[in-house]
Design a protein around this motif. Structure first.
Motif, short mmCIF file in Angstrom:
data_model
loop_
_atom_site.label_atom_id
_atom_site.label_comp_id
_atom_site.label_asym_id
_atom_site.label_seq_id
_atom_site.Cartn_x
_atom_site.Cartn_y
_atom_site.Cartn_z
N PRO A 47 0.82 -1.21 0.00
CA PRO A 47 0.00 0.00 0.00
C PRO A 47 0.85 1.26 0.00
N ASP A 48 0.22 2.41 -0.18
CA ASP A 48 0.92 3.68 -0.35
C ASP A 48 1.80 4.08 0.83
N VAL A 49 1.37 3.85 2.05
CA VAL A 49 2.12 4.30 3.22
C VAL A 49 3.09 3.22 3.66
N ALA A 50 4.35 3.58 3.79
CA ALA A 50 5.36 2.61 4.18
C ALA A 50 5.71 2.76 5.66
N VAL A 51 4.72 2.54 6.52
CA VAL A 51 4.93 2.50 7.96
C VAL A 51 4.52 1.09 8.39
N LEU A 52 5.50 0.32 8.85
CA LEU A 52 5.29 -1.10 9.12
C LEU A 52 5.58 -1.44 10.56
N SER A 53 5.08 -2.60 10.96
CA SER A 53 5.44 -3.23 12.23
C SER A 53 6.38 -4.38 11.91
N PRO A 54 7.16 -4.85 12.88
CA PRO A 54 8.07 -5.96 12.63
C PRO A 54 7.35 -7.15 11.99
N GLY A 55 7.96 -7.70 10.96
CA GLY A 55 7.40 -8.87 10.26
C GLY A 55 6.44 -8.53 9.15
N GLN A 56 5.93 -7.30 9.11
CA GLN A 56 5.01 -6.92 8.04
C GLN A 56 5.78 -6.77 6.73
N LYS A 57 5.06 -6.97 5.63
CA LYS A 57 5.67 -6.86 4.31
C LYS A 57 4.98 -5.77 3.50
N VAL A 58 5.74 -5.19 2.58
CA VAL A 58 5.22 -4.21 1.64
C VAL A 58 5.90 -4.47 0.30
N HIS A 59 5.13 -4.30 -0.78
CA HIS A 59 5.70 -4.52 -2.11
C HIS A 59 6.19 -3.20 -2.67
N LEU A 60 7.45 -3.16 -3.07
CA LEU A 60 8.06 -1.98 -3.67
C LEU A 60 8.15 -2.21 -5.17
N PHE A 61 7.90 -1.18 -5.94
CA PHE A 61 8.10 -1.32 -7.38
C PHE A 61 8.59 -0.01 -7.95
N LEU A 62 9.38 -0.12 -9.00
CA LEU A 62 9.99 1.04 -9.62
C LEU A 62 9.05 1.58 -10.68
N GLU A 63 8.81 2.88 -10.63
CA GLU A 63 7.98 3.54 -11.62
C GLU A 63 8.87 4.47 -12.45
N GLY A 64 8.52 4.66 -13.70
CA GLY A 64 9.24 5.60 -14.55
C GLY A 64 9.99 4.89 -15.65
N THR A 65 10.74 5.65 -16.41
CA THR A 65 11.42 5.14 -17.59
C THR A 65 12.61 4.25 -17.26
N GLU A 66 13.17 4.38 -16.05
CA GLU A 66 14.36 3.61 -15.68
C GLU A 66 14.09 2.11 -15.58
N LYS A 67 12.86 1.71 -15.34
CA LYS A 67 12.60 0.28 -15.13
C LYS A 67 12.87 -0.54 -16.39
N ALA A 68 12.87 0.09 -17.56
CA ALA A 68 13.11 -0.64 -18.80
C ALA A 68 14.56 -0.56 -19.27
N ALA A 69 15.41 0.14 -18.53
CA ALA A 69 16.81 0.31 -18.94
C ALA A 69 17.57 -1.02 -18.84
N SER A 70 18.70 -1.06 -19.54
CA SER A 70 19.50 -2.29 -19.53
C SER A 70 20.20 -2.45 -18.19
N GLY A 71 20.61 -3.67 -17.90
CA GLY A 71 21.25 -3.98 -16.62
C GLY A 71 20.24 -4.63 -15.69
N ARG A 72 20.74 -5.28 -14.68
CA ARG A 72 19.89 -6.01 -13.75
C ARG A 72 19.41 -5.08 -12.64
N LEU A 73 18.10 -5.09 -12.38
CA LEU A 73 17.54 -4.32 -11.28
C LEU A 73 17.73 -5.11 -9.99
N SER A 74 18.24 -4.44 -8.99
CA SER A 74 18.48 -5.08 -7.71
C SER A 74 17.99 -4.14 -6.61
#
Length: 138
Positions: A47-74
């Motif tokens: 979700p939009d707000v990244a305030v978590l408690s221990p053990g909780q998970k959040v999915h991060l994703f890259l937005e914008g033109t950089e996500k299609a660039a060459s090289g491995r995303l890490s």
């Protein structure tokens, strides 16, 4: 009315509104998750707000033109590729798991572009994750 102020130290009504504006501006910057190191990329969370408690998970994703660039995303947390149990772990697909904390802490997650040898070529974007201790933890 004098309110007990010396005549040279009269309160100025604009000072209070300036402080409120300044505090609100910082709050917006903090809640926005920091700043992007590249104008063409940013890290979004679901979700939009990244305030978590221990053990909780959040999915991060890259937005914008950089996500299609060459090289491995890490992903890295506090400069450690994939993170660690002490700063939180992030999988290759961008799922961040908050670490156990006893006091509120902030961790920096970065999306980086790496070459074939695993060397960081470029930091694409940065995001702050806030982790609050579970209630009753001390």
């Amino acid at each position: 009315m004098n309110f007990g102020f010396p005549s040279t130290l009269k309160p100025r009504p604009w000072v209070a509104s300036a402080y409120l504006w300044l505090i609100a501006s910082f709050a917006v910057l903090i809640l926005a998750g920091g700043c992007s190191s590249s104008p063409s990329a940013r890290i979004a969370v679901a979700p939009d707000v990244a305030v978590l408690s221990p053990g909780q998970k959040v999915h991060l994703f890259l937005e914008g033109t950089e996500k299609a660039a060459s090289g491995r995303l890490s992903w890295e947390v506090e400069g450690v590729s994939g993170g660690s149990p002490h700063v939180g772990e992030v999988s290759s697909n961008g799922t961040y798991k908050a670490p156990a904390v006893t006091a509120p802490q902030t961790f920096v997650v970065r999306a980086v572009r790496q070459d074939q040898d695993g060397r960081t070529l470029r930091i694409l974007a940065t995001r702050r994750i806030f982790v609050l201790p579970k209630r009753g933890a001390a």
